[in-house]
Scaffold this motif. Structure first.
Motif, short mmCIF file in Angstrom:
data_model
loop_
_atom_site.label_atom_id
_atom_site.label_comp_id
_atom_site.label_asym_id
_atom_site.label_seq_id
_atom_site.Cartn_x
_atom_site.Cartn_y
_atom_site.Cartn_z
N HIS A 156 3.02 -9.44 7.90
CA HIS A 156 3.20 -9.04 6.51
C HIS A 156 3.16 -7.52 6.34
CE1 HIS A 156 3.53 -13.06 4.99
NE2 HIS A 156 2.72 -13.36 5.99
N LEU A 157 2.46 -6.84 7.21
CA LEU A 157 2.53 -5.38 7.22
C LEU A 157 3.97 -4.95 7.50
CD1 LEU A 157 1.37 -2.50 7.28
CD2 LEU A 157 0.88 -2.87 9.69
N ARG A 158 4.59 -5.59 8.47
CA ARG A 158 5.99 -5.27 8.80
C ARG A 158 6.93 -5.62 7.66
NH1 ARG A 158 4.32 -7.89 13.68
NH2 ARG A 158 3.75 -6.31 15.20
N LEU A 159 6.67 -6.74 6.98
CA LEU A 159 7.52 -7.11 5.83
C LEU A 159 7.39 -6.08 4.71
CD1 LEU A 159 7.05 -10.97 5.58
CD2 LEU A 159 9.10 -9.73 6.27
N VAL A 160 6.18 -5.62 4.44
CA VAL A 160 5.98 -4.60 3.40
C VAL A 160 6.72 -3.32 3.78
CG1 VAL A 160 4.26 -3.10 2.31
CG2 VAL A 160 3.82 -5.55 2.51
N LEU A 161 6.61 -2.91 5.03
CA LEU A 161 7.32 -1.71 5.47
C LEU A 161 8.83 -1.89 5.38
CD1 LEU A 161 5.11 -0.76 8.53
CD2 LEU A 161 5.29 0.49 6.38
N HIS A 217 -2.99 -20.66 2.24
CA HIS A 217 -2.96 -20.13 3.61
C HIS A 217 -2.39 -18.72 3.58
CE1 HIS A 217 -2.30 -19.73 7.85
NE2 HIS A 217 -1.01 -19.55 7.66
N LEU A 218 -3.07 -17.80 4.24
CA LEU A 218 -2.58 -16.42 4.32
C LEU A 218 -1.89 -16.23 5.67
CD1 LEU A 218 -5.61 -14.43 2.89
CD2 LEU A 218 -3.53 -15.13 1.70
N GLY A 219 -0.76 -15.56 5.65
CA GLY A 219 -0.01 -15.29 6.87
C GLY A 219 -0.67 -14.22 7.72
N LEU A 269 -0.35 6.64 -2.42
CA LEU A 269 -0.70 5.27 -2.13
C LEU A 269 -1.98 5.29 -1.30
CD1 LEU A 269 0.42 2.27 -2.29
CD2 LEU A 269 1.30 2.67 0.00
N THR A 270 -3.06 4.80 -1.88
CA THR A 270 -4.32 4.79 -1.15
C THR A 270 -4.30 3.72 -0.07
OG1 THR A 270 -5.41 3.16 -2.57
CG2 THR A 270 -5.55 5.49 -3.26
N GLN A 271 -5.23 3.82 0.83
CA GLN A 271 -5.35 2.80 1.87
C GLN A 271 -5.63 1.44 1.22
OE1 GLN A 271 -6.86 4.10 5.38
NE2 GLN A 271 -6.82 2.12 6.36
N GLN A 272 -6.44 1.44 0.17
CA GLN A 272 -6.75 0.20 -0.55
C GLN A 272 -5.48 -0.39 -1.19
OE1 GLN A 272 -9.66 -1.50 -0.64
NE2 GLN A 272 -8.66 -3.09 -1.83
N VAL A 296 -0.21 -5.61 1.34
CA VAL A 296 -0.11 -6.52 2.49
C VAL A 296 -0.77 -7.85 2.15
CG1 VAL A 296 -0.76 -6.89 4.91
CG2 VAL A 296 0.06 -4.63 4.17
N HIS A 297 -1.92 -7.80 1.48
CA HIS A 297 -2.62 -9.03 1.09
C HIS A 297 -1.76 -9.86 0.13
CE1 HIS A 297 -5.99 -11.68 0.48
NE2 HIS A 297 -5.81 -11.58 -0.81
#
Length: 89
Positions: free
Chosen positions: A10-15, A3-5, A34-37, A43-44
């Motif tokens: 997760h964007l916020r957690l990475v930041l 299951h993916l959150g 840092l590329t967009q990819q 995040v993934h």
């Protein structure tokens, strides 16, 4: 299939982890380090992490740290971005 959150969670957690480790994700992206990819992959990776549900509490207790926890799937990326930031200062 795991299951993916939620993406925004997760964007916020990475930041937050970036801020805690001194790896400025936004600046790294703006400066072309840092590329967009790459950012999307971070995040993934966070979305699929078994430890991510404990990450917010850990971040609440660790405002500034030298490294992300061993359990963080992006630990090496944060370290690389942190090193790059310190070289530019």
């Amino acid at each position: 299939m795991p299951h993916l959150g939620e993406i925004m969670t997760h964007l916020r957690l990475v930041l937050r982890m970036g801020r805690a480790t001194g790896a400025d994700i936004v600046a790294a992206h703006e400066q072309g380090h840092l590329t967009q990819q790459d950012w999307a992959e971070m995040v993934h990776q966070c979305r699929g992490c078994d430890w991510a549900n404990r990450c917010p509490e850990w971040l609440d207790r660790h405002e500034t740290v030298k490294n992300a926890p061993q359990t963080c799937r992006n630990r090496q990326r944060f370290a690389a971005l942190q090193t790059r930031s310190s070289q530019e200062v």
